[in-house]
Design a protein around this motif. Sequence first.
Motif, mmCIF file in Angstrom:
data_model
loop_
_atom_site.group_PDB
_atom_site.id
_atom_site.type_symbol
_atom_site.label_atom_id
_atom_site.label_comp_id
_atom_site.label_asym_id
_atom_site.label_seq_id
_atom_site.Cartn_x
_atom_site.Cartn_y
_atom_site.Cartn_z
ATOM 1 N N ASP A 151 0.817 -1.217 0.000
ATOM 2 C CA ASP A 151 0.000 0.000 0.000
ATOM 3 C C ASP A 151 0.853 1.271 0.000
ATOM 4 O O ASP A 151 0.327 2.380 -0.150
ATOM 5 C CB ASP A 151 -0.976 0.021 1.175
ATOM 6 N N GLN A 152 2.167 1.122 0.162
ATOM 7 C CA GLN A 152 3.052 2.290 0.137
ATOM 8 C C GLN A 152 3.655 2.548 -1.244
ATOM 9 O O GLN A 152 4.256 3.607 -1.480
ATOM 10 C CB GLN A 152 4.181 2.129 1.159
ATOM 11 N N LEU A 153 3.492 1.605 -2.169
ATOM 12 C CA LEU A 153 4.134 1.725 -3.474
ATOM 13 C C LEU A 153 3.517 2.837 -4.323
ATOM 14 O O LEU A 153 4.182 3.389 -5.200
ATOM 15 C CB LEU A 153 4.066 0.395 -4.229
ATOM 16 N N ALA A 154 2.260 3.168 -4.052
ATOM 17 C CA ALA A 154 1.580 4.181 -4.859
ATOM 18 C C ALA A 154 2.236 5.556 -4.740
ATOM 19 O O ALA A 154 2.157 6.367 -5.662
ATOM 20 C CB ALA A 154 0.112 4.263 -4.479
ATOM 21 N N SER A 155 2.903 5.806 -3.629
ATOM 22 C CA SER A 155 3.473 7.131 -3.390
ATOM 23 C C SER A 155 4.981 7.188 -3.621
ATOM 24 O O SER A 155 5.643 8.156 -3.240
ATOM 25 C CB SER A 155 3.165 7.580 -1.958
ATOM 26 N N ILE A 156 5.551 6.156 -4.245
ATOM 27 C CA ILE A 156 6.994 6.108 -4.478
ATOM 28 C C ILE A 156 7.430 7.272 -5.371
ATOM 29 O O ILE A 156 6.804 7.569 -6.390
ATOM 30 C CB ILE A 156 7.379 4.765 -5.133
ATOM 31 N N THR A 157 8.531 7.932 -4.994
ATOM 32 C CA THR A 157 9.075 9.041 -5.780
ATOM 33 C C THR A 157 10.249 8.559 -6.637
ATOM 34 O O THR A 157 10.853 7.509 -6.353
ATOM 35 C CB THR A 157 9.578 10.159 -4.853
ATOM 36 N N GLN A 217 13.333 7.861 -4.534
ATOM 37 C CA GLN A 217 13.297 6.590 -3.812
ATOM 38 C C GLN A 217 13.584 5.420 -4.748
ATOM 39 O O GLN A 217 14.304 4.482 -4.402
ATOM 40 C CB GLN A 217 11.924 6.409 -3.153
ATOM 41 N N ALA A 218 13.026 5.476 -5.936
ATOM 42 C CA ALA A 218 13.202 4.379 -6.894
ATOM 43 C C ALA A 218 14.638 4.284 -7.396
ATOM 44 O O ALA A 218 15.097 3.201 -7.774
ATOM 45 C CB ALA A 218 12.250 4.568 -8.077
ATOM 46 N N CYS A 219 15.348 5.409 -7.405
ATOM 47 C CA CYS A 219 16.722 5.411 -7.911
ATOM 48 C C CYS A 219 17.752 5.087 -6.832
ATOM 49 O O CYS A 219 18.950 5.012 -7.127
ATOM 50 C CB CYS A 219 17.040 6.765 -8.544
ATOM 51 N N ALA A 220 17.292 4.924 -5.592
ATOM 52 C CA ALA A 220 18.216 4.633 -4.477
ATOM 53 C C ALA A 220 18.411 3.129 -4.357
ATOM 54 O O ALA A 220 17.870 2.478 -3.467
ATOM 55 C CB ALA A 220 17.666 5.223 -3.184
ATOM 56 N N HIS A 221 19.185 2.555 -5.276
ATOM 57 C CA HIS A 221 19.396 1.100 -5.267
ATOM 58 C C HIS A 221 20.254 0.706 -4.071
ATOM 59 O O HIS A 221 21.244 1.370 -3.758
ATOM 60 C CB HIS A 221 20.072 0.646 -6.563
ATOM 61 N N PRO A 222 19.884 -0.392 -3.380
ATOM 62 C CA PRO A 222 20.616 -0.765 -2.160
ATOM 63 C C PRO A 222 22.016 -1.313 -2.397
ATOM 64 O O PRO A 222 22.851 -1.268 -1.495
ATOM 65 C CB PRO A 222 19.715 -1.840 -1.528
ATOM 66 N N ASN A 223 22.309 -1.847 -3.591
ATOM 67 C CA ASN A 223 23.588 -2.539 -3.801
ATOM 68 C C ASN A 223 24.429 -1.986 -4.952
ATOM 69 O O ASN A 223 25.651 -1.987 -4.882
ATOM 70 C CB ASN A 223 23.348 -4.030 -4.062
ATOM 71 N N TRP A 224 23.780 -1.556 -6.027
ATOM 72 C CA TRP A 224 24.495 -1.170 -7.232
ATOM 73 C C TRP A 224 24.353 0.322 -7.486
ATOM 74 O O TRP A 224 23.311 0.913 -7.195
ATOM 75 C CB TRP A 224 23.949 -1.920 -8.456
ATOM 76 N N VAL A 225 25.385 0.927 -8.073
ATOM 77 C CA VAL A 225 25.319 2.319 -8.517
ATOM 78 C C VAL A 225 25.069 2.290 -10.026
ATOM 79 O O VAL A 225 25.919 1.861 -10.800
ATOM 80 C CB VAL A 225 26.621 3.079 -8.206
ATOM 81 N N MET A 226 23.873 2.729 -10.439
ATOM 82 C CA MET A 226 23.472 2.630 -11.834
ATOM 83 C C MET A 226 22.832 3.942 -12.266
ATOM 84 O O MET A 226 22.553 4.816 -11.455
ATOM 85 C CB MET A 226 22.469 1.483 -12.020
ATOM 86 N N GLY A 227 22.573 4.072 -13.566
ATOM 87 C CA GLY A 227 21.848 5.227 -14.062
ATOM 88 C C GLY A 227 20.414 5.222 -13.578
ATOM 89 O O GLY A 227 19.893 4.198 -13.109
ATOM 90 N N ARG A 228 19.733 6.364 -13.719
ATOM 91 C CA ARG A 228 18.382 6.505 -13.187
ATOM 92 C C ARG A 228 17.383 5.561 -13.868
ATOM 93 O O ARG A 228 16.549 4.939 -13.202
ATOM 94 C CB ARG A 228 17.921 7.958 -13.328
ATOM 95 N N LYS A 229 17.472 5.429 -15.168
ATOM 96 C CA LYS A 229 16.518 4.566 -15.870
ATOM 97 C C LYS A 229 16.666 3.115 -15.432
ATOM 98 O O LYS A 229 15.686 2.430 -15.122
ATOM 99 C CB LYS A 229 16.718 4.713 -17.385
ATOM 100 N N ILE A 230 17.899 2.621 -15.411
ATOM 101 C CA ILE A 230 18.126 1.221 -15.024
ATOM 102 C C ILE A 230 17.773 1.002 -13.557
ATOM 103 O O ILE A 230 17.293 -0.067 -13.171
ATOM 104 C CB ILE A 230 19.590 0.814 -15.311
ATOM 105 N N SER A 231 17.979 2.015 -12.723
ATOM 106 C CA SER A 231 17.613 1.896 -11.304
ATOM 107 C C SER A 231 16.112 1.712 -11.142
ATOM 108 O O SER A 231 15.653 0.913 -10.320
ATOM 109 C CB SER A 231 18.085 3.127 -10.532
ATOM 110 N N VAL A 232 15.327 2.451 -11.934
ATOM 111 C CA VAL A 232 13.871 2.286 -11.878
ATOM 112 C C VAL A 232 13.489 0.894 -12.381
ATOM 113 O O VAL A 232 12.640 0.213 -11.793
ATOM 114 C CB VAL A 232 13.158 3.376 -12.705
ATOM 115 N N ASP A 233 14.131 0.443 -13.457
ATOM 116 C CA ASP A 233 13.858 -0.900 -13.976
ATOM 117 C C ASP A 233 14.195 -1.976 -12.950
ATOM 118 O O ASP A 233 13.550 -3.027 -12.900
ATOM 119 C CB ASP A 233 14.662 -1.148 -15.246
ATOM 120 N N SER A 234 15.218 -1.732 -12.145
ATOM 121 C CA SER A 234 15.559 -2.675 -11.081
ATOM 122 C C SER A 234 14.483 -2.679 -10.010
ATOM 123 O O SER A 234 14.116 -3.738 -9.485
ATOM 124 C CB SER A 234 16.916 -2.319 -10.471
#
Length: 289
Positions: free
Chosen positions: A92-98, A101-118
Amino acid sequence: IVGAAGLVPALAAAKAGKRVLLANKEALVMSGDLFMQAMKQGGGELLPIDSEHNAIFQCLPTQFSKNPNPSLGVEELWLTASGGPFRNAPLDQLASITPEQACAHPNWVMGRKISVDSATMMNKGLEVIEAHWLFDLPLEKIKVLIHPESVVHSMVRYRDGSVMAQLGQPDMRTPIAYGLAWPHRIDARVAPLNLTQLSGLHFMEPDLKRFPCLALAFAAAKQGGTSPTVLNAANEIAVAAFLEGKLPYLKIAHVVEKTLNQLTCQKARSLDDVLEFDRKAREVAAQHI
């Protein structure tokens, strides 16, 4: 080169007989059959750079890439996924994801698009399609496992009960160095993996309700033809809209599904066919947004 823009130059390198170090999975997602034919005709070598496919390449028999013979005993490929930043977030918290937040990958440093895809696990769905073409195995023999620690980069299960895994730090210098030096190995300046410092290695199957983009990728892969091209194009448009604040996070999968349903799947006979469906899918996705 990120996304569909990498297809034409990658195809040109394949036709020219180059050793292609492929980090652009979209080239195979959009035109897998055409791309693999171009590699064969050009006579070059194809080495995967994505950490998961590079890991599988390292775990397969040396002769497998040239002759994926059943006698070599390969039963399944297991692609690992971190699960992204929302693997444990309440639904129920996913609807408000920014986007931040989506680009803050826990393990890898990636570009913004790939981070969202992850985060949506579309990235893993695209990797399943890529693995299907790279290793010439049917889709039912390619599995996805969530592995939060990102230490095991992927695995190969053999008929005799053996499972071969490639482990290492979550650092792209390792697969890049492997591709540059293959079949030799060079110092990549990556910190050694200390197994005694690991608290544990965990694996679980992905929840397709939490990750509908992964389910859509599996469906497009099974349908084949131009469906993976449409999947990728619609996702690129939807993710760009999300990053610009024009589309809610949960609507990314919605736009991709609507686009897949609207465009009739066909067999792609040429690069022009692929590019035309890519164009149509982008138009349709933009209309849904």
